[in-house]
Scaffold this active site. Structure first.
Site, PDB file in Angstrom:
ATOM      1  N   GLU A  36       0.836  -1.210   0.000  1.00  0.00           N
ATOM      2  CA  GLU A  36       0.000   0.000   0.000  1.00  0.00           C
ATOM      3  C   GLU A  36       0.871   1.261   0.000  1.00  0.00           C
ATOM      4  O   GLU A  36       0.784   2.103   0.903  1.00  0.00           O
ATOM      5  CB  GLU A  36      -0.965   0.005   1.189  1.00  0.00           C
ATOM      6  CG  GLU A  36      -2.008  -1.084   1.094  1.00  0.00           C
ATOM      7  CD  GLU A  36      -3.120  -0.977   2.141  1.00  0.00           C
ATOM      8  OE1 GLU A  36      -2.901  -0.310   3.168  1.00  0.00           O
ATOM      9  OE2 GLU A  36      -4.189  -1.559   1.927  1.00  0.00           O
ATOM     10  N   HIS A  53      -8.123  -7.051  14.595  1.00  0.00           N
ATOM     11  CA  HIS A  53      -8.564  -7.170  13.194  1.00  0.00           C
ATOM     12  C   HIS A  53      -8.934  -8.623  12.931  1.00  0.00           C
ATOM     13  O   HIS A  53      -8.234  -9.536  13.346  1.00  0.00           O
ATOM     14  CB  HIS A  53      -7.412  -6.747  12.276  1.00  0.00           C
ATOM     15  CG  HIS A  53      -7.812  -6.467  10.864  1.00  0.00           C
ATOM     16  ND1 HIS A  53      -8.206  -7.449   9.992  1.00  0.00           N
ATOM     17  CD2 HIS A  53      -7.876  -5.297  10.180  1.00  0.00           C
ATOM     18  CE1 HIS A  53      -8.487  -6.890   8.812  1.00  0.00           C
ATOM     19  NE2 HIS A  53      -8.298  -5.584   8.900  1.00  0.00           N
ATOM     20  N   GLU A  85      -2.892  -4.407  15.349  1.00  0.00           N
ATOM     21  CA  GLU A  85      -4.020  -4.964  14.592  1.00  0.00           C
ATOM     22  C   GLU A  85      -4.553  -6.249  15.207  1.00  0.00           C
ATOM     23  O   GLU A  85      -5.184  -7.055  14.516  1.00  0.00           O
ATOM     24  CB  GLU A  85      -3.601  -5.158  13.126  1.00  0.00           C
ATOM     25  CG  GLU A  85      -3.338  -3.809  12.468  1.00  0.00           C
ATOM     26  CD  GLU A  85      -2.974  -3.883  10.993  1.00  0.00           C
ATOM     27  OE1 GLU A  85      -2.386  -4.902  10.581  1.00  0.00           O
ATOM     28  OE2 GLU A  85      -3.270  -2.913  10.274  1.00  0.00           O
ATOM     29  N   GLU A 115      -6.374  -7.780  -0.630  1.00  0.00           N
ATOM     30  CA  GLU A 115      -6.794  -7.755   0.782  1.00  0.00           C
ATOM     31  C   GLU A 115      -8.243  -7.327   0.884  1.00  0.00           C
ATOM     32  O   GLU A 115      -8.668  -6.389   0.197  1.00  0.00           O
ATOM     33  CB  GLU A 115      -6.004  -6.702   1.574  1.00  0.00           C
ATOM     34  CG  GLU A 115      -4.568  -6.975   1.847  1.00  0.00           C
ATOM     35  CD  GLU A 115      -3.954  -5.843   2.689  1.00  0.00           C
ATOM     36  OE1 GLU A 115      -4.693  -5.151   3.409  1.00  0.00           O
ATOM     37  OE2 GLU A 115      -2.734  -5.658   2.596  1.00  0.00           O
TER      38      GLU A 115
HETATM   39  C1  GAL Z   1      -4.174  -2.590   5.010  1.00  0.00           C
HETATM   40  C2  GAL Z   1      -2.757  -3.116   5.135  1.00  0.00           C
HETATM   41  C3  GAL Z   1      -2.654  -4.360   5.980  1.00  0.00           C
HETATM   42  C4  GAL Z   1      -3.499  -4.234   7.210  1.00  0.00           C
HETATM   43  C5  GAL Z   1      -4.924  -3.949   6.806  1.00  0.00           C
HETATM   44  C6  GAL Z   1      -5.865  -3.832   7.974  1.00  0.00           C
HETATM   45  O1  GAL Z   1      -4.141  -1.205   4.917  1.00  0.00           O
HETATM   46  O2  GAL Z   1      -2.191  -3.337   3.875  1.00  0.00           O
HETATM   47  O3  GAL Z   1      -1.299  -4.564   6.327  1.00  0.00           O
HETATM   48  O4  GAL Z   1      -3.002  -3.165   7.982  1.00  0.00           O
HETATM   49  O5  GAL Z   1      -4.988  -2.752   6.105  1.00  0.00           O
HETATM   50  O6  GAL Z   1      -7.174  -3.550   7.562  1.00  0.00           O
END
Ligand code: GAL
Ligand code: ZN
Length: 682
Positions: A153, A361, A358, A310
């Site tokens: 990203e 998450h 995270e 992702e």
């Molecule tokens: C994205 C990132 C991941 C993780 C994810 C969480 O921005 O590429 O590494 O952080 O979000 O939602």
């Protein structure tokens, strides 16, 4: 250029970011066993591993990664291997504090989060490329590796750096763009407010200033910043291309949430387009936002299949309230991406972390383990994607284009404009959502795209437009096309200079109108139109100059003045919408345009049921996503790949479920609609 079609496996890719370094090695065997159970076939490895792989400058430790890749390979799991440059190790900033980014007011952003580097830092560049070289040399021939993942990203947190290193890089970029200072002064309009530059050294990024910074300076800094991120992608790609044969990608963030990378200009730097998408849970129409992002990703990919790198199985950790996905939502989300051109569905991340920012998450394997709703749904999705293998490589049918340009987005949202209520997402999503409700798929594409294959082209808020792109839209209409342009389009050229002679500048002749003054409305103020609709935010004093008036204001600041016009040009029609219609009126207008342009949905479906068609040379697949809480019935013939059941004329999709029907040419003696087919009855 991209090497189209060379990246896909033998079906639809399914997997996640996999961070084995967060777990003791005993867990890895379990991971692979669970991956196989779920049908996972591709994982991204090593994205945030720099600090482990290079514990001090030039000293590398690859043992754990060697073993992790071997374990994955033995389990038949393919790897998208990261260059590991996404976040520098603490030693970099400790030794070279000048690599740290600075915000607009000079604040240093310290290490301890991620992506803490100045994108223009030559020191960062040198250390990161040394790592890429080393990783690439080591794993180029590893049999598990099928793809390379540059950084992560790019630009997510550090896109705008205002430090002295960035200032120097900005000056170099400007020298390249303008050649001499006179051209820069003209482009930036520096006769205004005593801003004329006489020496390159006087120029800086648009740092915090007493009042509005020069708009063209701001715009060029946005361009420069996107290019600086892109330069890292290109530099890493170049190193990889000298060493590895697998396709190279990076994860874009295409959606209406991230604004500052011009991915249209980046697309040629990757062998396949990959995207990350996260739902805005507070948005009741989040599934429309998802569809928009997917259609835009496909647009950036030039219509080719792309990879969803992702998304989340359930809640994220970074919104104020992180709502879990309801049962079935994960499946609808994932399969909508596939419907709209994704040939792979990956998530962040495989196993939910125990520690770190995270840890709350969601993942494929939650903290509670595999005996969970989430892991059950993951396994079901794996089976679905296996059943959809034949869809790989097909393209998506779309008769409508929506024009999208990152530079127009940057331009329209600069300060000191007629109204803060005019944002790029606003009419973009309003028109897109109206198409979605009509069941019609759109390609979201750059204005320079060849439009000749589309029946209808929508042009929301294209404030900044280049001459060539405006002329191309004119040729498209004259050649028989239908176009709709909305207010505050065609206003400026690429330098953010007004196009004189009346608005909407670049599109005045095409639309057959001339506007002499804008009359934006106050917050909450509404106007009535003589066709019964209402509008807000924007009105303008428009004179028809060849166009026919379709609707006018009844009240507000401009009673009797046209708000919606239609202009015959050559064999086509150009519509202009000079106000912000309410949702019902937007739906009605888009419906009328679809009818006039002869565009129909791929199948008639009840409201809230999404229908999209993917097509190969010899067959096609109708994706049906039921977002409602009632069973949906559609007149469709074919075989649902997800249930394996034929539907002879009638397809029933239960509440919240998805069907993917392979279209089969009608055979004689087919069962009439509404009756069970012999196979289904058997
Ligand atoms: C994205 C990132 C991941 C993780 C994810 C969480 O921005 O590429 O590494 O952080 O979000 O939602
Ligand atoms: Zn910097």
């Amino acid at each position: 250029m991209r090497q189209h079609g060379s990246w896909q496996g033998d079906g639809i890719y399914f997997g996640a970011d996999y961070n084995p370094e967060q777990w003791p090695e005993q867990v890895w065997a379990d991971d692979v066993a669970l991956m196989r159970r779920a049908g996972v076939n591709l994982v991204s490895v090593g994205i945030f591993s720099w600090a482990l792989l290079e514990p001090s400058p030039g000293r590398y430790e690859f043992g754990w990664l060697d073993r992790a890749l071997d374990v994955l390979h033995a389990g038949g799991i393919r790897v998208d291997l990261a260059t590991a440059t996404a976040s520098p190790p603490p030693w970099l900033a400790h030794r070279h504090p000048e690599t740290l980014p600075r915000t607009v007011d000079g604040t240093v952003l310290w290490p301890g989060g991620r992506q803490g580097y100045c994108p223009s830092s030559p020191i960062f560049r040198q250390h990161s490329l040394a790592l890429v070289e080393t990783v690439a040399d080591r794993y180029a021939e590893h049999p598990a590796v099928v793809m390379w993942h540059v950084s992560n990203e790019l630009g997510c947190h550090n896109v705008h750096c205002y430090c002295d290193v960035s200032a120097e890089a900005f000056r170099d970029w400007l020298r390249e763009r303008y050649g001499d200072l006179d051209r820069l002064n003209d482009a930036w309009g520096t006769t205004f407010w005593s801003q004329r530059y006489h020496d390159w050294a006087e120029i800086n990024p648009p740092r915090a200033a007493p009042t509005f910074a020069n708009p063209t300076q701001q715009l060029d800094f946005l361009r420069f910043s996107s290019d600086a991120q892109r330069a890292q992608l290109r530099a890493e790609r170049e190193v990889l291309k000298r060493r590895v044969g697998q396709p190279v990608t990076t994860n874009f963030m295409i959606g209406m949430g991230i604004k500052h990378m011009d991915y249209h200009s980046w697309a040629a730097d990757v062998d396949l387009v990959a995207n990350d998408h996260y739902l805005t849970v507070t948005d009741p129409n989040a599934h429309l936002g998802l569809a928009f992002a997917a259609d835009h990703t496909r647009g950036v990919a030039g219509g080719d299949p792309w990879l969803l790198m992702e998304h989340s199985t359930s809640a994220v950790n970074w919104q104020p309230r992180n709502v879990a996905k309801t049962p079935g939502q994960l499946r609808r989300n994932s399969l909508t991406h596939v419907a709209r051109g994704a040939d792979g569905v990956l998530f962040f991340q495989w196993r939910a972390s125990r520690a770190g920012a995270e840890k709350f998450h969601s993942a494929l394997v939650p903290h509670a383990g595999p005996d969970t709703k989430v892991f059950d749904e993951v396994c079901r999705l794996g089976a679905d994607l296996t059943a959809l293998a034949e869809v790989r490589g097909s393209r998506v049918d779309a008769d409508v284009a929506i024009l999208f340009d990152w530079e127009a987005w940057w331009g329209v949202e600069l300060d000191s404009h007629p109204s803060v209520d005019v944002t790029y997402a606003d009419r973009m999503r309003a028109l897109y959502d109206a198409l979605w409700r009509a069941g019609v798929t759109a390609d979201v594409v750059h204005p320079s795209t060849d439009l000749s294959g589309y029946r209808l082209v929508l042009v929301p808020t294209l404030y900044l437009v280049r001459d060539a792109d405006a002329e191309a839209l004119g040729r498209y209409v004259a050649g028989g096309g239908t176009a709709l342009v909305t207010y505050f389009s065609g206003i400026v050229d690429e330098h953010d200079h007004i196009r004189l002679g009346g608005y909407p500048g670049a599109f005045r002749d095409l639309l057959g109108v001339r506007t002499e003054e804008f009359f934006p409305l106050l917050a909450g103020e509404r106007v009535a139109l003589d066709d019964g609709s209402t509008a807000d935010v924007w009105t303008e004093w428009l004179h028809p100059a060849g166009a026919e008036v379709v609707a006018s204001y009844e009240d507000g600041p401009l009673p009797g003045v046209p708000a919606l016009t239609r202009h015959r040009v050559g064999d086509g029609t150009a519509w202009y919408l000079a106000t912000r219609l309410d949702e019902a009126a937007t739906d009605a207008l888009v419906g009328r345009l679809l009818t006039e342009a002869g565009v129909r949905p791929p199948a008639a479906a009840p409201p809230g049921v999404e229908v999209v068609r993917r097509r190969a040379d010899d067959r096609s697949w109708l994706f049906v996503v039921n977002h409602t809480d009632a069973e949906a019935t559609l007149d469709v013939t074919g075989t649902d790949l997800l249930t394996g059941q034929p539907c002879g004329g009638t397809l029933r999709v239960p509440a919240g479920e998805v069907a993917v029907v392979r279209d089969e040419p009608a055979v004689s003696g087919a069962v009439p609609a509404g009756e069970p087919s012999p196979a289904a009855a058997a």
